[in-house]
Design an enzyme around this catalytic site. Structure first.
Site, PDB file in Angstrom:
ATOM      1  N   TYR A   1     -29.911  54.177 -11.522  1.00  0.00           N
ATOM      2  CA  TYR A   1     -29.493  53.204 -10.511  1.00  0.00           C
ATOM      3  C   TYR A   1     -30.333  51.931 -10.595  1.00  0.00           C
ATOM      4  O   TYR A   1     -31.504  51.968 -10.963  1.00  0.00           O
ATOM      5  CB  TYR A   1     -29.631  53.781  -9.113  1.00  0.00           C
ATOM      6  CG  TYR A   1     -28.598  54.814  -8.732  1.00  0.00           C
ATOM      7  CD1 TYR A   1     -27.543  55.152  -9.582  1.00  0.00           C
ATOM      8  CD2 TYR A   1     -28.657  55.466  -7.511  1.00  0.00           C
ATOM      9  CE1 TYR A   1     -26.608  56.103  -9.228  1.00  0.00           C
ATOM     10  CE2 TYR A   1     -27.727  56.418  -7.142  1.00  0.00           C
ATOM     11  CZ  TYR A   1     -26.708  56.742  -8.001  1.00  0.00           C
ATOM     12  OH  TYR A   1     -25.796  57.689  -7.638  1.00  0.00           O
TER      13      TYR A   1
ATOM     14  N   GLY B   1     -14.690  51.613   0.430  1.00  0.00           N
ATOM     15  CA  GLY B   1     -14.231  50.781   1.536  1.00  0.00           C
ATOM     16  C   GLY B   1     -12.760  50.886   1.854  1.00  0.00           C
ATOM     17  O   GLY B   1     -12.304  50.327   2.860  1.00  0.00           O
ATOM     18  N   LEU B   2     -11.983  51.595   1.036  1.00  0.00           N
ATOM     19  CA  LEU B   2     -10.548  51.698   1.285  1.00  0.00           C
ATOM     20  C   LEU B   2     -10.252  52.429   2.588  1.00  0.00           C
ATOM     21  O   LEU B   2      -9.191  52.225   3.194  1.00  0.00           O
ATOM     22  CB  LEU B   2      -9.854  52.412   0.120  1.00  0.00           C
ATOM     23  CG  LEU B   2      -9.897  51.702  -1.238  1.00  0.00           C
ATOM     24  CD1 LEU B   2      -9.156  52.503  -2.280  1.00  0.00           C
ATOM     25  CD2 LEU B   2      -9.321  50.298  -1.134  1.00  0.00           C
ATOM     26  N   LEU B   3     -11.177  53.286   3.026  1.00  0.00           N
ATOM     27  CA  LEU B   3     -10.998  54.027   4.272  1.00  0.00           C
ATOM     28  C   LEU B   3     -11.847  53.428   5.397  1.00  0.00           C
ATOM     29  O   LEU B   3     -12.029  54.065   6.436  1.00  0.00           O
ATOM     30  CB  LEU B   3     -11.364  55.502   4.069  1.00  0.00           C
ATOM     31  CG  LEU B   3     -10.489  56.246   3.064  1.00  0.00           C
ATOM     32  CD1 LEU B   3     -11.080  57.614   2.732  1.00  0.00           C
ATOM     33  CD2 LEU B   3      -9.067  56.406   3.606  1.00  0.00           C
ATOM     34  N   GLY B   4     -12.341  52.230   5.185  1.00  0.00           N
ATOM     35  CA  GLY B   4     -13.212  51.596   6.165  1.00  0.00           C
ATOM     36  C   GLY B   4     -12.565  50.427   6.891  1.00  0.00           C
ATOM     37  O   GLY B   4     -13.258  49.509   7.323  1.00  0.00           O
ATOM     38  N   GLY B   5     -11.236  50.462   7.016  1.00  0.00           N
ATOM     39  CA  GLY B   5     -10.551  49.370   7.697  1.00  0.00           C
ATOM     40  C   GLY B   5     -10.236  48.200   6.795  1.00  0.00           C
ATOM     41  O   GLY B   5     -10.235  47.043   7.219  1.00  0.00           O
TER      42      GLY B   5
ATOM     43  N   SER C   1     -18.998  58.443  -2.299  1.00  0.00           N
ATOM     44  CA  SER C   1     -17.900  57.531  -1.993  1.00  0.00           C
ATOM     45  C   SER C   1     -17.039  58.089  -0.853  1.00  0.00           C
ATOM     46  O   SER C   1     -15.822  58.234  -0.997  1.00  0.00           O
ATOM     47  CB  SER C   1     -17.033  57.258  -3.220  1.00  0.00           C
ATOM     48  OG  SER C   1     -16.214  56.124  -3.016  1.00  0.00           O
ATOM     49  N   PRO C   2     -17.653  58.397   0.295  1.00  0.00           N
ATOM     50  CA  PRO C   2     -16.895  59.010   1.383  1.00  0.00           C
ATOM     51  C   PRO C   2     -15.809  58.114   1.956  1.00  0.00           C
ATOM     52  O   PRO C   2     -14.864  58.622   2.570  1.00  0.00           O
ATOM     53  CB  PRO C   2     -17.979  59.304   2.435  1.00  0.00           C
ATOM     54  CG  PRO C   2     -19.061  58.325   2.139  1.00  0.00           C
ATOM     55  CD  PRO C   2     -19.068  58.192   0.646  1.00  0.00           C
ATOM     56  N   LEU C   3     -15.900  56.802   1.741  1.00  0.00           N
ATOM     57  CA  LEU C   3     -14.879  55.873   2.227  1.00  0.00           C
ATOM     58  C   LEU C   3     -14.107  55.243   1.069  1.00  0.00           C
ATOM     59  O   LEU C   3     -13.423  54.240   1.250  1.00  0.00           O
ATOM     60  CB  LEU C   3     -15.510  54.786   3.096  1.00  0.00           C
ATOM     61  CG  LEU C   3     -16.259  55.294   4.330  1.00  0.00           C
ATOM     62  CD1 LEU C   3     -16.850  54.127   5.102  1.00  0.00           C
ATOM     63  CD2 LEU C   3     -15.357  56.135   5.221  1.00  0.00           C
TER      64      LEU C   3
END
Length: 328
Positions: free
Chosen positions: A53, A219-223, A214-216
């Site tokens: 990283y 960002g696709l699941l973050g609004g 990548s729980p969202l």
């Protein structure tokens, strides 16, 4: 903050894990230090990183994220003592042979380099970032056993393993009377549910904790649709996000509408759903700023009833365990 055990171990970790992949490419060091301080203030004691990283798009500056964390630890104030530190091995750190993958020599060189960058004498959870199909499990486990005996690592985890990889690893460890894997990191969110077929059943069988990355879904699941309308969308780190959005726009719109009905932020809903799933120990959140972190911790306090879970399954259909998912 709520806490739980990591898989079948006695190790206590927060229900959210601080992911640090943004530190370096997207978050400068001073801001990264503020994010980590804020994580402790919220009670988050579980931090995840990796030796590769921090790299830029041209592949340079690998290891920079671990260096950020090491300099944060060096400030003292109980920062290291209050942190359950997880990092990873596998990715190539150079072009010379044995600077990547999971040979015994590569593992030894990688752990010593990570310890130097992190400015610590041990790693709490040392994770294999990917399966190495060329290294035998006897070699991998022997190398890990030596590191445990030396006190350089405490637990071993995996990342991006298939269910059968987990089974092979655990049976090889069992034959050596070694604890083996205690956790797995996998891509898992409402949009990406393939691990429900075989990985999650394997984790439950062997008692491994799951740390979804990548729980969202970048960002696709973050609004994201609301942010598009407001002109506040930030491009995510996951590849092909725009293509995935185009493919699932109707579902994502239905999801954002449902979050509005519930009166919760879509990002909090996505994290709360993961926290309700079998085997999940802690979703890995990757805030770029302390403000992003402040917003994410609200998910821990959200409880989803059965009706809400069923509606989410209607919007984003999941999987039954194999073979029932595709056979009688």
């Amino acid at each position: 903050m709520e806490y739980t055990h990591l898989g079948r171990t006695g190790l206590t970790v927060s229900r959210l894990c601080l992911g640090t992949m943004n530190f370096g490419p997207h978050t400068e060091e001073a801001d990264a230090h503020r994010v980590m301080d804020a994580a402790h203030e919220h009670g988050i004691n579980f931090f995840d990183t990796a030796n590769v990283y921090g790299r830029e798009s041209d592949g340079s500056l690998k290891g920079r994220t671990e260096e950020f964390i090491g300099r944060w630890f060096a400030q003292g104030g109980g920062r290291r003592e209050r942190t359950v530190l997880a990092t990873k091995v596998y990715g190539a750190m150079g072009d010379w042979p044995n600077e990547g993958r999971l040979s015994a020599l590569s593992i030894r060189k990688a752990v010593e380099a990570s310890l130097r960058r992190l400015q610590t004498d041990h790693i709490d959870l040392y994770q294999m970032h990917h399966v190495d199909r060329e290294a035998p499990w006897e070699e991998i486990w022997q190398a890990m056993e030596v590191l445990v005996a030396q006190g350089k690592i405490l637990y071993v985890g995996s990342s991006n393993f298939a269910g059968w990889h987990i089974a092979r690893a655990q049976e090889a460890a069992r034959s050596r009377n070694f604890l083996g894997l205690v956790s797995e990191q996998s891509l898992y969110n409402l949009l990406d549910r393939a691990i429900e077929l075989e990985v999650i059943p394997a984790l439950e069988h062997y008692g491994l904790g799951l740390m979804p990355w990548s729980p969202l879904r970048s960002g696709l699941l973050g609004g994201i649709l609301r942010k598009e309308r407001e002109g506040t969308r930030v491009r995510g780190a996951m590849p092909h996000a725009s293509e995935i959005l185009a493919l699932h726009r109707d579902r994502i719109q239905a999801y954002e509408d449902f979050a509005d009905e519930l009166g919760v932020d879509p990002a909090d809903l996505g994290l709360a759903w993961l926290l309700s799933r079998p085997a999940v120990t802690a979703p890995i959140i990757g805030p770029r700023t302390a403000a992003h972190l402040d917003a994410a911790v609200a998910a821990v306090d959200i409880e989803l009833d059965q009706k809400t879970l069923e509606r989410l399954d209607e919007i984003f259909p999941g999987h039954r365990p194999a073979p029932e998912d595709y056979a009688w």
